[in-house]
Design an enzyme around this catalytic site. Structure first.
Site, short mmCIF file in Angstrom:
data_model
loop_
_atom_site.label_atom_id
_atom_site.label_comp_id
_atom_site.label_asym_id
_atom_site.label_seq_id
_atom_site.Cartn_x
_atom_site.Cartn_y
_atom_site.Cartn_z
CB CYS A 64 -0.93 0.00 1.21
SG CYS A 64 -0.09 0.01 2.78
CB VAL A 65 3.28 2.76 2.00
CG1 VAL A 65 2.08 3.39 2.65
CG2 VAL A 65 3.78 1.58 2.83
#
Length: 991
Positions: free
Chosen positions: A959-960
């Site tokens: 997600c990051v």
């Protein structure tokens, strides 16, 4: 008591005496009024006197004339066959009874009088002939009509001075009078003794070689413009047509198209209808000059007509009746489009019989007969003008006309037009772009525009094997143009299209092209653009042009272009309430030159520039809505999603949200607890990645994959149900959100489906990636040398679903329409169109509806299919490690010089490209790098230390875009653990 005689009488008024004269008390106004009154009285008296004199004079003239007419009539009656009687008849003027008696008597007993050739008789015969014509034009049903016709026939055929009489009559409205006669004939024609002499009379002046040019001109203008002329002459049509000297039409100047008789649209249409009725039977006997004049005359007539002028009403109401039309909209999926800026032209009502006759002109058989008759090299130029006019006034027949020309003699016409006219044309040269609108270039436009139309049509059913054919394989037809010729042609068209889009004055697009009739500059731009797009699509699939061939960067400053495009887009921004009103590419070009380029010929601008413009468009949209990319996400829209039901929860909770606004995602784990963390962008990316992975699973029944594992909507009936269409709309919104946020999605779509996003048609070659067997079958049909009717094909396809097979017509009543040599290209196109478009029409429309709610369609039209796939999922190209390392951030104990990091880059440098893609997918959920390099990856790629446990595998927070790498001390261990992790599809790590 007596009253004195002069006593005062107070009740009696004394007489007033004025010693100052009778007018002394009259005012100046009274004097003027009295003078005016007297003047009017004098004028009225004079007028009455003049009127009385005129009446008296007229009455005396009438009496004298009556007396003279009685005297003339008396002399006329004494001997109708004398010269004196003839003089009296001429002096009597239009005396129908006298004229009728004279014709009847001379025909019955004194025909020899009609053969007199003395000058005295000849002058009188000329005058009487005009009287006879006038009488016929007023009343063809007169009892003397047949006699008049026979007398005229004798004058114009048997009289020794018939040529002189004919010359006099033709110059004195002979054919104009006969036009009025013809208009009195019934439709349909009835057998009548008048028809044969009337037909002879029409042709009589044409027998004189000296008179032929003038007589044929007048015949064309006055007689061949008569509505339904063949129907009026039907009983004598065959001999009339055989004697009609249209083989000498080259004697008639083409300037007749500007004659007063052809001012109206109706007169042009009727001349065209009658010409093309009488002429085709003479094609084989026409000389090249006559055939060239005929083709040019027809072209001038068609060019003078408005578009759709010859279309039947149903075709006007349905412009998409073209079998290869760009649009596949129907009533269920139609999007509201802003009306054209052009005023509508009122078209004349046409009789069905005239319309039916006109429809033979664009028929394949007629076009083929024209091609056979146009073998002389001098006929190519007039045939070009004729064909271009034909495809302009019959838009719904354009594809059949063009396909017939393309198919003739294996595309020889395409090759001849290019090599004879276009190759040497000054139009579109790199050094001549500003001069394309000069009048001296008028003759160069028809060949170029027809070639663009023909080659665009040819590409619809031309496979890549034929396109790139070298001619060595006899089973594969050779491309009519070589790749070098196509390279030169495409550059010409690019320069022309770009110049026309780039004009400062948008109104100039509505101006007509010199020498091209009703063809406007926007029509030129559209034809060039269509051909360019088709050629660029081929070049994108299999390059044949040199690098930077399609770019116009030498003529445009890119920084200025970006700023201007963003400014123009901001001016055209449509608020939410008006998003249904979508500007099409033509109207966009009218309002915005730069957006016109980006939406129609985007390949003229470098890809990275267009991506930058796309990002700026999104940024403008975000700012106009008051959003900031990541700030403020906490209070905008909070959505709770269960990890075990991501797709369903996303569908239920995001279905009607404005996805252009920031969305904060909170995950619920399998035990019902909220996962810790604040969504600063990464959690939403993880949600979006997981959601797309689930909804694009082919086992769900909404998507199918081809052999390249590229996705497209399923075509079964389940996919068209309302619930399924709602899912397609939702998926479109989700992908729109990914594009809006710049989040890469690891999913590949089939090229023909991506074309739908861009409002482009799917070409036959796209079918090879969907149904290779069907594609091969259609190619065999195209190259079949026998009679296609032997194959027993019809315009219907068999559709099998859940074990049941049903027949679907490709055309109305298609199952009863056989596939022939003439219509097989149409059949091929319609089969491909059915498989690539019709079967997924509703699904594609629902998907695009959702997508366009987030992404303005004109933003997407800046890209082609391949570029759009890159925009979605990144570049399918080798991973540049130097670029990745330069844009990597470090956390914890790591920095670029740390020992583990140094070993990491050395290990990754030794990986194959496949392993590098696996690593990228492991850390970011997408195996392809961002299209503009890793600086565009959001958030940046990051590496953080994760303990010093040498047995632990690396993990990732996709997600990051974070790789959690243990502090390995040994390069071999690092490589083994890293390969094990990226090949084992390790899960998302929250630690």
């Amino acid at each position: 008591m007596d009253v004195p005689l002069f006593a005062d009488q107070p009740n009696k008024r004394k007489r007033a005496i004025n010693l100052g004269g009778t007018h002394s008390a009259t005012t100046h106004t009274d004097i003027l009024q009295e003078a005016r009154l007297r003047r009017l009285q004098r004028n009225d008296h004079k007028r009455r006197q003049d009127a009385a004199i005129l009446i008296q004079r007229s009455w005396r003239s009438y009496l004298a004339l009556s007396s003279a007419r009685r005297s003339l009539r008396s002399k006329f009656d004494q001997d109708l066959s004398s010269l004196t009687a003839l003089r009296c008849l001429v002096l009597l003027g239009h005396d129908e009874d006298a004229l009728g008696r004279w014709s009847t008597v001379l025909l019955a007993s004194r025909k020899d009088i009609l053969l007199q050739s003395d000058h005295s008789w000849l002058v009188l015969f000329q005058r009487v002939s005009t009287m006879l014509l006038h009488s016929l034009s007023l009343n063809l049903r007169s009892q003397y009509a047949q006699a008049h016709l026979e007398v005229l026939s004798i004058f114009l055929s048997d009289n020794p001075q018939h040529a002189t009489i004919a010359r006099y009559l033709v110059s004195h409205d002979f054919y104009s009078s006969l036009r009025q006669v013809l208009l009195q004939l019934p439709v349909p024609a009835k057998t009548s003794p008048l028809l044969s002499p009337l037909a002879n009379l029409l042709l009589a002046p044409l027998s004189s070689p000296e008179l032929l040019p003038l007589a044929l001109r007048e015949l064309l203008l006055s007689i061949l413009t008569v509505p339904l002329l063949p129907n009026r002459l039907l009983p004598v049509l065959t001999p009339f047509s055989a004697r009609l000297p249209l083989a000498s039409i080259n004697l008639v100047p083409l300037e007749i198209t500007s004659a007063p008789q052809l001012e109206s649209i109706e007169s042009k249409i009727h001349l065209l209808a009658n010409l093309t009725t009488f002429m085709p039977y003479k094609y084989s006997s026409l000389s090249p000059p006559a055939f060239a004049t005929y083709l040019r005359l027809c072209a001038l007539l068609m060019n003078a007509l408005p578009t759709h002028a010859l279309e039947p009403p149903e075709a006007r109401a349905n412009p998409a009746s073209n079998w290869a039309d760009d649009s596949d909209d129907d009533e269920e999926t139609k999007v509201e489009v802003v009306d054209s800026f052009e005023p509508k032209t009122r078209l004349p009502p046409l009789d069905d019989r005239t319309r039916k006759r006109l429809l033979t002109i664009p028929a394949s058989d007629h076009v083929t007969s024209l091609l056979r008759a146009s073998q002389d090299p001098t006929l190519l130029e007039p045939f070009i003008s004729f064909s271009l006019g034909l495809s302009t006034v019959w838009p719904s027949r354009r594809d059949k006309v063009l396909s017939t020309i393309v198919a003739y003699n294996r595309g020889s016409v395409v090759k001849e037009i290019y090599r004879a006219y276009v190759r040497s044309s000054p139009l579109g040269r790199d050094d001549n772009q500003a001069d394309i609108s000069k009048p001296e270039n008028a003759s160069h436009w028809p060949p170029l525009l027809l070639l663009a139309d023909l080659y665009t049509q040819a590409l619809l059913t031309m496979g890549d094997d034929e396109f790139f054919s070298t001619g060595l394989n006899p089973d594969i037809p050779r491309n009519p143009l070589t790749l070098d010729e196509l390279t030169a042609l495409s550059r010409k068209l690019l320069n022309i299209a770009f110049t026309l889009y780039w004009r400062d004055d948008p109104n100039s697009a509505q101006e007509t092209v010199p020498g091209m009739g009703q063809v406007k500059w926007e029509n030129v731009r559209e034809k060039a653009t269509k051909c360019l797009q088709a050629l660029h699509a081929r070049d994108s699939r299999r390059p044949f042009t040199p690098p930077d061939h399609w770019l116009v960067t030498a003529h445009v400053d890119m920084n200025t272009f970006i700023s201007a495009a963003v400014f123009e887009e901001r001016k055209l921004a449509i608020p939410d309430s008006g998003r249904a009103a979508i500007l099409n590419k033509r109207q966009l070009a009218y309002l915005s030159p730069r957006l016109g380029v980006l939406n129609s010929i985007p390949f003229a601008i470098p890809f990275d520039v267009r991506v930058e413009i796309f990002r700026k468009f999104v940024q403008n949209d975000i700012q106009s809505r008051g959003y900031t990319p990541w700030a403020g996400r906490m209070g905008v829209a909070k959505v709770v999603v269960r990890r075990e039901h991501i797709a369903q929860d996303g569908f239920d909770k995001l279905g009607e949200l404005d996805l252009r606004a920031p969305v904060a995602i909170t995950f619920i784990d399998q035990w019902g607890n909220e996962e810790a963390g604040i969504d600063g962008g990464g959690v939403f990316k993880e949600f979006l990645t997981s959601l797309t992975r689930e909804v694009f699973d082919t086992d769900r029944g909404l998507w199918l994959a081809n052999k390249k594992n590229e996705l497209y909507p399923a075509s079964h009936s389940f996919a068209t149900e309302m619930h399924s269409l709602a899912w397609y709309r939702f998926i479109g919104r989700i992908l729109g959100k990914a594009l809006y946020e710049g989040i890469l999605i690891d999913v590949a779509f089939a090229g023909f489906f991506l074309a739908k996003w861009l409002d482009k048609q799917s070409y036959l070659d796209d079918l090879a990636s969907l149904d290779p067997e069907l594609y091969q079958g259609l190619m065999q049909l195209k190259h079949y040398t026998g009679d296609p009717e032997e194959l027993s094909l019809n315009f219907a396809v068999a559709h099998e679903e859940f074990g049941e097979t049903r027949s679907i017509d490709l055309l109305p009543n298609g199952s009863n329409i056989a596939v022939t040599r003439e219509n097989r290209l149409q059949y091929m196109y319609l089969v491909a169109h059915y498989r690539l478009t019709r079967q997924i029409k509703k699904q594609s429309a629902a998907f695009f509806e959702g997508l366009s709610e987030i992404i303005d369609p004109k933003w997407l039209r800046m890209f082609n299919q391949q570029e759009l796939q890159i925009l979605l999922g990144g570049v399918n190209s080798p991973i540049d490690l130097d670029d990745l390392r330069a844009n990597t951030q470090y956390g914890g104990l790591y920095d670029d010089d740390q020992h583990t990091i140094t070993m990491f880059w050395e290990v990754v440098n030794s990986f194959t490209q496949e392993d590098r893609r696996k690593l990228l997918r492991f850390a970011t959920s997408c195996s392809r790098p961002p299209l503009l390099g890793f600086k565009e990856l959001n958030p940046n790629f990051a590496i953080r230390d994760a303990t010093d446990d040498q047995s632990r595998l690396p993990t990732a927070s996709t997600c990051v875009n974070l790789l959690k790498l243990p502090r390995y001390t040994n390069k071999r261990t690092l490589k083994e653990k890293l390969l094990q992790a990226i090949n084992s599809n390790a899960g998302f790590d929250l630690s």
